[in-house]
Design a protein around this motif. Structure first.
Motif, PDB file in Angstrom:
ATOM      1  N   PRO A  52     115.870  38.838  88.490  1.00 13.18           N
ATOM      2  CA  PRO A  52     114.626  38.491  89.206  1.00 13.18           C
ATOM      3  C   PRO A  52     114.936  37.463  90.176  1.00 13.18           C
ATOM      4  O   PRO A  52     116.024  36.816  90.125  1.00 13.18           O
ATOM      5  N   THR A  53     114.546  37.595  91.599  1.00 14.95           N
ATOM      6  CA  THR A  53     114.852  36.753  92.400  1.00 14.95           C
ATOM      7  C   THR A  53     114.521  35.320  92.307  1.00 14.95           C
ATOM      8  O   THR A  53     115.464  34.453  92.607  1.00 14.95           O
ATOM      9  N   SER A  54     113.441  35.003  91.734  1.00 10.25           N
ATOM     10  CA  SER A  54     113.112  33.745  91.193  1.00 10.25           C
ATOM     11  C   SER A  54     112.687  33.751  89.741  1.00 10.25           C
ATOM     12  O   SER A  54     112.021  34.478  89.322  1.00 10.25           O
ATOM     13  N   LEU A  55     113.089  32.856  88.869  1.00  5.95           N
ATOM     14  CA  LEU A  55     112.763  32.680  87.416  1.00  5.95           C
ATOM     15  C   LEU A  55     112.085  31.355  87.444  1.00  5.95           C
ATOM     16  O   LEU A  55     112.734  30.195  87.469  1.00  5.95           O
ATOM     17  N   ASN A  56     110.863  31.490  86.922  1.00  5.56           N
ATOM     18  CA  ASN A  56     109.914  30.236  86.950  1.00  5.56           C
ATOM     19  C   ASN A  56     110.158  29.761  85.350  1.00  5.56           C
ATOM     20  O   ASN A  56     109.775  30.422  84.339  1.00  5.56           O
ATOM     21  N   THR A  57     110.594  28.538  85.131  1.00 10.22           N
ATOM     22  CA  THR A  57     110.629  28.017  83.637  1.00 10.22           C
ATOM     23  C   THR A  57     109.504  26.969  83.546  1.00 10.22           C
ATOM     24  O   THR A  57     109.474  25.844  84.433  1.00 10.22           O
ATOM     25  N   PRO A 190     111.981  23.403  77.816  1.00 11.95           N
ATOM     26  CA  PRO A 190     111.591  24.911  78.445  1.00 11.95           C
ATOM     27  C   PRO A 190     110.905  25.616  77.371  1.00 11.95           C
ATOM     28  O   PRO A 190     111.318  25.576  76.135  1.00 11.95           O
ATOM     29  N   MET A 191     109.857  26.087  77.669  1.00 13.63           N
ATOM     30  CA  MET A 191     109.060  26.836  76.645  1.00 13.63           C
ATOM     31  C   MET A 191     108.922  28.475  76.964  1.00 13.63           C
ATOM     32  O   MET A 191     109.115  29.223  76.082  1.00 13.63           O
ATOM     33  N   VAL A 192     108.841  28.732  78.330  1.00 14.18           N
ATOM     34  CA  VAL A 192     108.731  30.139  78.574  1.00 14.18           C
ATOM     35  C   VAL A 192     109.451  30.280  80.082  1.00 14.18           C
ATOM     36  O   VAL A 192     109.261  29.544  80.912  1.00 14.18           O
ATOM     37  N   THR A 193     109.748  31.408  80.197  1.00 14.57           N
ATOM     38  CA  THR A 193     110.199  31.893  81.617  1.00 14.57           C
ATOM     39  C   THR A 193     109.665  32.867  82.159  1.00 14.57           C
ATOM     40  O   THR A 193     109.385  34.007  81.366  1.00 14.57           O
ATOM     41  N   LEU A 194     109.375  32.836  83.369  1.00 12.18           N
ATOM     42  CA  LEU A 194     108.541  34.097  83.887  1.00 12.18           C
ATOM     43  C   LEU A 194     108.966  34.373  85.234  1.00 12.18           C
ATOM     44  O   LEU A 194     109.527  33.756  86.029  1.00 12.18           O
ATOM     45  N   TYR A 195     109.029  35.654  85.539  1.00 11.40           N
ATOM     46  CA  TYR A 195     109.403  36.384  87.061  1.00 11.40           C
ATOM     47  C   TYR A 195     108.434  37.297  87.348  1.00 11.40           C
ATOM     48  O   TYR A 195     107.470  37.786  86.721  1.00 11.40           O
ATOM     49  N   SER A 196     108.656  37.133  88.740  1.00 12.28           N
ATOM     50  CA  SER A 196     107.572  38.346  89.572  1.00 12.28           C
ATOM     51  C   SER A 196     108.220  39.759  89.285  1.00 12.28           C
ATOM     52  O   SER A 196     109.450  39.929  89.547  1.00 12.28           O
TER      53      SER A 196
END
Length: 367
Positions: A52-57, A190-196
């Motif tokens: 993923p281009t960006s990974l939201n933690t 950190p709990m969850v990582t999310l990507y577009s």
């Protein structure tokens, strides 16, 4: 006399048998490749992994006891959707206490203000002293400060309570879940990582010869290893100016296209077309190269120009002639020879390990 004639006949018979067993070695048939297909560029292929281009933690800003975790890796979520929440019993009590303190502080402030107003009237009539007026003024200011403190405590309790929920900041896909249901968590863990799901990139390393030919914006093609029919356009988005290992420079490609099947972690192959070190090159199958020749292969293709040897058919003498050539790259699983061959020549394309320089050969039917 009879014995002499017998031995003479016997020797003649043996000599006749030896003549019958003597055979002429057959001329080897030659399968060839016509030197005709010229290319102006080489193709390099690089194995990589879709990222993923960006990974939201995502994490909690406050500590607390976690509730149930209804999330799974690969799950799609929508912006604003509640992902995780903490137990709010204690924080709700703190908010209730803080909210109850505001009206009490408000009443105390109002009484202090009214008292100050009365003291000012009495002072004007010279009933009280200046010290009495100052004391009333001090009490009014203190009551005002206590009210402001109570309001801030209430607002802080509200904000803390609001931080017990993690919501999705984007429409995305769950990449990882580190939370455990009903466990105790610390602030910032950190709990969850999310990507577009529509923004991916791949990264790999190349040698100096390759990175020196690339610029940001160079087009590329990305093919999925598990679905070879899915090909996506990409461009070079980042180039490392410093090697991460010995003579290995990082390159990042950003996908211009997207596909519903794309998922982070999928194996892919990136293809980049680069100019040849010469004006053009002739394609040859890999089987045409004499195995004793040394070709500089690397994980990302040929390292610049490399020397090799091939057998070229000489139509005048009907022989296979060993010749040195220069290989400048690879394209579509074929070598690109940039020097040593001429248009229209025939190069041995099979059985080259059985050929010798100057060996008499004949073209196979149809060659």
């Amino acid at each position: 006399m009879r014995k002499f004639l017998f031995f003479t006949a016997l020797l003649a018979l043996v000599a006749c048998n030896e003549d019958d067993q003597t055979t002429v070695a057959p001329i080897r048939g030659l399968k060839t490749h016509l030197v005709a297909d010229a290319k102006k560029s080489t193709v390099r292929r690089f194995p990589a992994v879709l990222e993923p281009t960006s990974l939201n933690t995502l994490s909690f800003e406050v500590a607390g006891k976690l509730g149930a975790v209804p999330l799974a890796v690969g799950q799609r979520v929508q912006v604003g959707q509640t992902l995780l929440s903490l137990d709010t019993t204690t924080l709700q009590l703190q908010l209730d206490t803080a909210e109850a303190g505001v009206p009490s502080a408000q009443v105390a402030r109002d009484n202090a203000v009214d008292n100050l107003a009365r003291q000012m009237q009495l002072f004007d009539r010279r009933v009280i002293t200046k010290k009495d007026l100052d004391d009333a003024s001090t009490l009014s200011a203190a009551a005002q400060a206590q009210l402001e403190q109570a309001i801030k405590a209430r607002d802080s309790a509200r904000e803390t309570l609001s931080k017990t929920i993690i919501t999705a900041p984007i429409d995305g896909i769950i990449n990882s879940v580190d939370a455990v249901s009903f466990g105790t968590v610390l602030a910032g863990a950190p709990m969850v990582t999310l990507y577009s799901p529509d923004q991916f990139e791949i990264s790999f390393s190349v040698n100096f010869d390759t990175v020196s030919q690339l610029v940001v914006g160079t087009p590329a093609t990305v093919r999925l290893a598990d679905l070879p029919n899915v090909n996506l356009d990409a461009v070079v988005s980042e180039l490392g100016s410093r090697a991460d290992t010995v003579s290995s420079f990082p390159v990042v490609l950003k996908l211009k296209d997207t596909d519903p099947v794309l998922k982070a972690g999928m194996a892919v192959e990136a293809t980049i077309e680069l100019p040849l070190p010469a004006e053009e090159g002739f394609t040859l199958p890999l089987s045409a190269i004499v195995k004793k020749g040394q070709i500089g292969f690397s994980p990302d293709g040929l390292q610049g120009q490399s020397a090799a040897r091939v057998f070229v058919f000489d139509p005048q003498t009907e022989t296979a002639v060993l010749r040195d050539v220069t290989v400048g790259g690879v394209r579509e699983n074929e070598l690109l020879v940039i020097d040593g061959l001429e248009h229209g020549e025939l190069v041995a394309s099979a059985g080259v390990s059985f050929l010798r320089d100057g060996m008499h050969v004949k073209l196979l039917d149809g060659e």
